[in-house]
Write a protein that holds these residues in place. Structure first.
Motif, PDB file in Angstrom:
ATOM      1  N   LEU A   1      21.212 -16.600  20.631  1.00 25.27           N
ATOM      2  CA  LEU A   1      21.985 -15.792  19.696  1.00 25.27           C
ATOM      3  C   LEU A   1      23.334 -16.434  19.425  1.00 25.27           C
ATOM      4  CD1 LEU A   1      22.294 -13.065  18.141  1.00 25.27           C
ATOM      5  CD2 LEU A   1      23.313 -12.139  20.232  1.00 25.27           C
ATOM      6  N   MET A   2      23.697 -16.563  18.148  1.00 27.06           N
ATOM      7  CA  MET A   2      25.025 -17.041  17.762  1.00 27.06           C
ATOM      8  C   MET A   2      25.731 -15.915  17.023  1.00 27.06           C
ATOM      9  SD  MET A   2      26.173 -20.355  15.486  1.00 27.06           S
ATOM     10  CE  MET A   2      26.022 -21.535  16.829  1.00 27.06           C
ATOM     11  N   ARG A   3      26.815 -15.397  17.607  1.00 20.74           N
ATOM     12  CA  ARG A   3      27.524 -14.249  17.053  1.00 20.74           C
ATOM     13  C   ARG A   3      28.507 -14.662  15.959  1.00 20.74           C
ATOM     14  NH1 ARG A   3      25.764  -9.059  17.455  1.00 20.74           N
ATOM     15  NH2 ARG A   3      24.886  -8.675  19.517  1.00 20.74           N
ATOM     16  N   SER A   4      28.034 -15.410  15.007  1.00 19.99           N
ATOM     17  CA  SER A   4      28.877 -15.831  13.896  1.00 19.99           C
ATOM     18  C   SER A   4      27.980 -16.219  12.737  1.00 19.99           C
ATOM     19  CB  SER A   4      29.760 -17.015  14.292  1.00 19.99           C
ATOM     20  OG  SER A   4      30.331 -17.635  13.159  1.00 19.99           O
TER      21      SER A   4
ATOM     22  N   ALA B   1      26.205 -19.827  12.292  1.00 23.23           N
ATOM     23  CA  ALA B   1      24.763 -19.989  12.123  1.00 23.23           C
ATOM     24  C   ALA B   1      24.449 -20.870  10.913  1.00 23.23           C
ATOM     25  CB  ALA B   1      24.096 -18.618  11.974  1.00 23.23           C
ATOM     26  N   LEU B   2      25.204 -20.682   9.817  1.00 27.39           N
ATOM     27  CA  LEU B   2      24.989 -21.519   8.636  1.00 27.39           C
ATOM     28  C   LEU B   2      25.330 -22.980   8.931  1.00 27.39           C
ATOM     29  CD1 LEU B   2      26.323 -19.354   5.646  1.00 27.39           C
ATOM     30  CD2 LEU B   2      23.995 -19.554   6.531  1.00 27.39           C
TER      31      LEU B   2
ATOM     32  N   THR C   1      19.007 -16.436   9.813  1.00 28.66           N
ATOM     33  CA  THR C   1      20.017 -15.385   9.726  1.00 28.66           C
ATOM     34  C   THR C   1      19.733 -14.547   8.495  1.00 28.66           C
ATOM     35  OG1 THR C   1      22.389 -14.903   9.646  1.00 28.66           O
ATOM     36  CG2 THR C   1      21.649 -16.826   8.434  1.00 28.66           C
ATOM     37  N   GLN C   2      19.908 -13.235   8.636  1.00 31.43           N
ATOM     38  CA  GLN C   2      19.657 -12.337   7.519  1.00 31.43           C
ATOM     39  C   GLN C   2      20.699 -12.562   6.435  1.00 31.43           C
ATOM     40  OE1 GLN C   2      19.952  -8.008   8.250  1.00 31.43           O
ATOM     41  NE2 GLN C   2      17.858  -7.863   7.522  1.00 31.43           N
TER      42      GLN C   2
ATOM     43  N   LEU D   1      20.054 -16.556  14.661  1.00 36.57           N
ATOM     44  CA  LEU D   1      19.148 -16.834  15.770  1.00 36.57           C
ATOM     45  C   LEU D   1      18.805 -18.320  15.772  1.00 36.57           C
ATOM     46  CD1 LEU D   1      16.687 -13.819  15.421  1.00 36.57           C
ATOM     47  CD2 LEU D   1      18.666 -14.005  16.934  1.00 36.57           C
ATOM     48  N   ILE D   2      19.002 -18.952  16.921  1.00 41.84           N
ATOM     49  CA  ILE D   2      18.602 -20.346  17.109  1.00 41.84           C
ATOM     50  C   ILE D   2      17.261 -20.294  17.825  1.00 41.84           C
ATOM     51  CG2 ILE D   2      19.331 -22.613  17.893  1.00 41.84           C
ATOM     52  CD1 ILE D   2      21.343 -21.092  16.047  1.00 41.84           C
TER      53      ILE D   2
END
Length: 392
Positions: free
Chosen positions: A160-163, A167-168, A251-252, A264-265
């Motif tokens: 999980l990446m909280r950004s 993520a982009l 990522t949504q 999500l990775i």
């Protein structure tokens, strides 16, 4: 004893209009605070000034130093006493800060009694900062890349990446690492942002499949997209990059949910396979923007996309050979076969999708990584022109 209260008024309220009151024989004194026009104008600029000070703080200035720099920008060349008075600061504090600002080449000084100080042009200090950051980033990145983890690397899982922006950035970095094939989905803005990297991937021989989504009626430039070999348009989607069937970022799309500001990775093979199934279904339903024939010889890890291209080539009369590596379904042992590609099969009704390859003196059915009813499960598929002949 007189009672005192405070009334706030704007700078244009005449003092004569402020009433005084008597209560029980006691005089009510009113203390007036006036707000000057300059302070009001400063309040209206607070947002931009806060952003400027935030940038200066990122550049290594203290809050006081940033305030002094902004003051000098606004007021022009000034002496220490004038700066201290204008900012309501103690002279020793201003003196120390000015020395540091001069040493950092953010403020210039003119000798004399008293000395005069002025702000260096903002574009100059931002350029100096950018150059310094670039040098630091280069040195730091080289060092960090040289560090080998003592615990090794985890090859499966969902991280999980909280950004959203992080993520982009991760998705964009994956594009540069692709070696065989790649599935990409995103908004026109994201696809345009990574377009150059997608071109470079195709030049490396990577098979790139791009789904760009936008609502009906929303126009976007297709000029850059048409330089790619495989692009289709869909009404909706999320941001997705999957490379070589082994690593992905999902990522949504922004605006769907305030809570979806993360990515999500994905390094879990089963989940990646499900995602690629979904991508394949979307691909078939989407409108073609450009669809050039693959260049042979070529490789795939994405089984269904390989079948799609093989079917197209077969329909055009091209005879193909296939070299496939993976595992034998029954024994689980490694599989490596090469021979004539007799038939690519895609049955959307039953979900069956496999190659029929003439190898080892028989016809061998090879499905995807999740194959159950076929003889083999493919991990890497190589297609080349030419039929006939078998491997040893």
């Amino acid at each position: 004893m007189p009672m005192m209260t405070t009334a706030k008024t704007t700078f244009d309220t005449p003092l004569a209009r402020i009433p005084t009151t008597c209560r029980g024989g006691k005089m009510l004194l009113i203390k007036v605070i006036t707000i000057t026009p300059g302070r009001c104008a400063g309040m209206s600029r607070a947002g931009g000034e806060d952003a400027a000070i935030a940038l200066l703080r990122k550049m290594g200035l203290t809050k006081v130093e940033a305030q002094i720099y902004m003051y000098l920008l606004a007021e022009g060349p000034s002496t220490l006493p004038k700066i201290a008075e204008g900012l309501s600061m103690h002279r020793p504090q201003v003196y120390t800060s000015l020395r540091r600002l001069v040493s950092k080449s953010v403020v210039e000084s003119l000798g004399g009694k008293p000395a005069v100080f002025r702000a260096v042009d903002p574009e100059v200090i931002v350029k100096m900062f950018s150059q310094e950051i670039s040098r630091l980033m280069s040195d730091a990145l080289e060092k960090m890349k040289s560090i080998k983890s003592r615990g090794g690397e985890r090859s499966v899982g969902i991280w999980l990446m909280r950004s959203y922006e992080g993520a982009l950035a991760k998705a964009e970095s994956l594009i540069e690492k692709a070696t065989v094939d790649m599935a990409v989905c995103g908004s026109p803005e994201f696809i345009m942002q990574v377009a150059e990297k997608l071109y470079q991937a195709e030049e490396r021989g990577v098979n790139v499949y791009v789904l760009v989504y936008s609502p009906p009626g929303v126009e976007f430039s297709r000029e850059k997209l048409e330089k790619l070999r495989k692009v289709r348009w869909a009404v909706s989607g999320d941001t997705l990059v999957v490379i070589d069937s082994r690593l992905g970022v999902l990522t949504q799309r922004r605006g769907v949910s305030p809570a979806a500001e993360y990515g999500l990775i994905i390094e879990e093979p089963v989940i990646l396979d499900y995602i690629l199934h979904d991508f394949f279904s979307r691909w078939l339903r989407s409108r073609v923007i450009c669809d050039r024939r693959v260049r042979l010889p070529t490789k795939f890890t994405m089984h269904r996309l390989a079948l799609l291209e093989a079917s197209r080539l077969a329909d055009e009369g091209v005879r193909l050979r296939a070299r496939i590596r993976g595992r034998w379904v029954r024994s689980g042992k490694p599989m490596s076969i090469e021979g004539e590609l007799v038939k690519p099969v895609i049955d959307l009704t039953t979900g069956l999708a496999h190659f029929i390859v003439k190898a080892r003196g028989k016809l061998i059915k090879v499905g995807g990584p999740d194959a159950i009813v076929e003889d083999g499960a493919a991990h890497l598929i190589e297609l080349a022109s030419g039929g006939g002949g078998e491997d040893d």
